[in-house]
Scaffold this motif. Sequence first.
Motif, PDB file in Angstrom:
ATOM      1  N   VAL A  13      35.066   6.713  14.629  1.00 51.65           N
ATOM      2  CA  VAL A  13      33.417   7.042  14.245  1.00 51.65           C
ATOM      3  C   VAL A  13      33.672   8.094  13.067  1.00 51.65           C
ATOM      4  N   GLY A  14      32.885   7.839  12.179  1.00 48.77           N
ATOM      5  CA  GLY A  14      33.027   8.675  10.855  1.00 48.77           C
ATOM      6  C   GLY A  14      31.937   9.849  11.175  1.00 48.77           C
ATOM      7  N   GLU A  15      31.685  10.611   9.992  1.00 47.80           N
ATOM      8  CA  GLU A  15      30.882  11.893   9.877  1.00 47.80           C
ATOM      9  C   GLU A  15      29.346  11.565   9.922  1.00 47.80           C
ATOM     10  N   PRO A  16      28.536  12.124  10.671  1.00 44.73           N
ATOM     11  CA  PRO A  16      27.227  11.836  10.771  1.00 44.73           C
ATOM     12  C   PRO A  16      26.582  11.721   9.585  1.00 44.73           C
ATOM     13  N   GLY A  17      25.492  10.818   9.105  1.00 43.35           N
ATOM     14  CA  GLY A  17      24.897  10.730   8.113  1.00 43.35           C
ATOM     15  C   GLY A  17      23.531  11.611   8.067  1.00 43.35           C
ATOM     16  N   PRO A  18      22.808  11.508   7.174  1.00 46.51           N
ATOM     17  CA  PRO A  18      21.458  12.483   7.349  1.00 46.51           C
ATOM     18  C   PRO A  18      20.643  12.163   8.311  1.00 46.51           C
ATOM     19  N   GLY A  19      20.104  13.125   9.276  1.00 42.49           N
ATOM     20  CA  GLY A  19      19.339  13.188  10.196  1.00 42.49           C
ATOM     21  C   GLY A  19      20.099  12.782  11.553  1.00 42.49           C
ATOM     22  N   GLN A  20      21.339  12.599  11.399  1.00 44.18           N
ATOM     23  CA  GLN A  20      22.370  12.054  12.702  1.00 44.18           C
ATOM     24  C   GLN A  20      23.293  13.049  13.176  1.00 44.18           C
ATOM     25  N   VAL A  21      23.662  12.935  14.317  1.00 37.64           N
ATOM     26  CA  VAL A  21      24.697  13.775  14.899  1.00 37.64           C
ATOM     27  C   VAL A  21      25.915  12.961  15.404  1.00 37.64           C
ATOM     28  N   ARG A  22      27.110  13.526  15.632  1.00 34.43           N
ATOM     29  CA  ARG A  22      28.187  12.846  16.161  1.00 34.43           C
ATOM     30  C   ARG A  22      28.185  13.376  17.861  1.00 34.43           C
ATOM     31  N   LEU A  23      28.118  12.456  18.593  1.00 33.13           N
ATOM     32  CA  LEU A  23      28.009  13.055  20.044  1.00 33.13           C
ATOM     33  C   LEU A  23      29.358  12.544  20.813  1.00 33.13           C
ATOM     34  N   ARG A  24      30.020  13.382  21.444  1.00 27.05           N
ATOM     35  CA  ARG A  24      31.116  13.183  22.263  1.00 27.05           C
ATOM     36  C   ARG A  24      30.732  13.071  23.761  1.00 27.05           C
ATOM     37  N   GLN A  25      30.646  12.000  24.193  1.00 26.77           N
ATOM     38  CA  GLN A  25      29.989  11.418  25.392  1.00 26.77           C
ATOM     39  C   GLN A  25      30.685  12.062  26.512  1.00 26.77           C
ATOM     40  N   GLU A  26      30.105  12.502  27.638  1.00 24.66           N
ATOM     41  CA  GLU A  26      30.573  12.704  28.976  1.00 24.66           C
ATOM     42  C   GLU A  26      30.247  11.812  30.057  1.00 24.66           C
ATOM     43  N   ALA A  27      29.128  11.055  29.919  1.00 21.01           N
ATOM     44  CA  ALA A  27      28.761  10.192  31.025  1.00 21.01           C
ATOM     45  C   ALA A  27      27.775   9.422  30.256  1.00 21.01           C
ATOM     46  N   VAL A  28      27.858   7.978  30.697  1.00 19.48           N
ATOM     47  CA  VAL A  28      26.813   6.947  30.238  1.00 19.48           C
ATOM     48  C   VAL A  28      26.304   6.213  31.251  1.00 19.48           C
ATOM     49  N   GLY A  29      24.853   6.048  31.331  1.00 16.99           N
ATOM     50  CA  GLY A  29      24.159   5.528  32.108  1.00 16.99           C
ATOM     51  C   GLY A  29      23.975   3.995  32.234  1.00 16.99           C
ATOM     52  N   VAL A  30      24.421   3.328  33.212  1.00 15.28           N
ATOM     53  CA  VAL A  30      24.010   1.883  33.217  1.00 15.28           C
ATOM     54  C   VAL A  30      22.772   1.427  33.873  1.00 15.28           C
ATOM     55  N   ASN A  31      22.100   0.672  33.111  1.00 11.99           N
ATOM     56  CA  ASN A  31      20.414   0.434  33.488  1.00 11.99           C
ATOM     57  C   ASN A  31      20.554  -1.232  33.379  1.00 11.99           C
ATOM     58  N   PHE A  32      19.430  -1.467  34.282  1.00 12.41           N
ATOM     59  CA  PHE A  32      19.263  -3.035  34.468  1.00 12.41           C
ATOM     60  C   PHE A  32      18.980  -3.649  32.954  1.00 12.41           C
ATOM     61  N   ILE A  33      18.207  -3.020  31.934  1.00 15.65           N
ATOM     62  CA  ILE A  33      17.832  -3.334  30.656  1.00 15.65           C
ATOM     63  C   ILE A  33      19.274  -3.908  30.025  1.00 15.65           C
ATOM     64  N   ASP A  34      20.366  -2.982  30.234  1.00 17.65           N
ATOM     65  CA  ASP A  34      21.654  -3.399  29.599  1.00 17.65           C
ATOM     66  C   ASP A  34      21.955  -4.535  29.682  1.00 17.65           C
ATOM     67  N   THR A  35      21.836  -5.174  31.021  1.00 21.54           N
ATOM     68  CA  THR A  35      22.123  -6.826  31.309  1.00 21.54           C
ATOM     69  C   THR A  35      21.168  -7.688  30.483  1.00 21.54           C
ATOM     70  N   ALA A  36      19.883  -7.316  30.431  1.00 23.90           N
ATOM     71  CA  ALA A  36      19.073  -8.168  29.518  1.00 23.90           C
ATOM     72  C   ALA A  36      19.278  -8.403  27.974  1.00 23.90           C
ATOM     73  N   PHE A  37      19.819  -7.113  27.334  1.00 21.55           N
ATOM     74  CA  PHE A  37      20.425  -7.119  25.928  1.00 21.55           C
ATOM     75  C   PHE A  37      21.576  -7.984  26.109  1.00 21.55           C
ATOM     76  N   ARG A  38      22.500  -7.769  26.986  1.00 24.24           N
ATOM     77  CA  ARG A  38      23.752  -8.569  26.871  1.00 24.24           C
ATOM     78  C   ARG A  38      23.685  -9.962  27.038  1.00 24.24           C
TER      79      ARG A  38
END
Length: 317
Positions: free
Chosen positions: A23-48
Amino acid sequence: MSTTIRFHKYGGPDVLQVEDDRVGEPGPGQVRLRQEAVGVNFIDTAFRQGIFPAPLPSVAGVEGAGVVDAIGPGVKNLRVGDRVAYFLAPGSYAAERLIDASALLKTPDDLSSEEVVTVLTKGLTAWAGLNGFHQLKRGEIVLVQGASSSVGTLIARWAKALGAIVIGTAGSEAKREAIATGVDHALLSGDADLAEQIHCLAPQGVDVVYEFVGKATFAATAAVVRDGGKIVTIGAASGQPAVDQAGLAARGVRVVGGPMAQYAQPSIEKATVAVFDAYRQGVFGDIDVTRYPLAQAAQAHHDIAERRKSGTIVLIP
């Protein structure tokens, strides 16, 4: 290197591949986020599955929480070290990610990142169900088809706390017992006489149905909603139902659904405060949380497909 879960084609859970990204450096208007937890939602399966098309290859997931690790040019409202979260921002199944700062919400100090993703997207969906798709009134009779699902549980408990009479259904005896404390009446969705049981509880019909199951329960849903009532379709765990639109319209029954963001986003500060306050006050009860390491995201999706898990699923990077 950042562990990332990506799919290069649409399909079942096995299309989710574990990859290592730099993961590189953030561009304009962005941040780099170190994630501590990721939510799983039903919509994830629809995208997949490609039900909602996404550009390929694509990183799965839409919800996460963590700590700002770096800030790109033009970002004024965040600092390194801030705790933040987001919902409906694709690309969350990753240990680190770049994300537009405009998608981020600062999180309360008294809630961990895991607690935040346990209730943020699902709680906002519940809020939209009770304040947008339908404006719940005290004393209304509510049916939640799939009250053991993650959002179904929150809607059922919140509606009851707001003064509604809540009938909840679940797909097994164990799940029916699990929802019993959060509803006024707990029923088995697979019972052949489900509609008759509901009519005994609500002879004039129910005012609103929150439908999470779909094909397997929709006939009962249509049979028990009162004339002039409403059906809110939020999920379809058993598949998309056949809907007699003309027949329902002739009875004055409205069928509504779609992205919760249409209601939550314009009132996002009010909605998130309401969700976190309800969580703190115990309105949602003891939320059933299942945790998987991020690298086991495919297994989590397998368990969703087999309906082996109820409640909330969280991936831990």
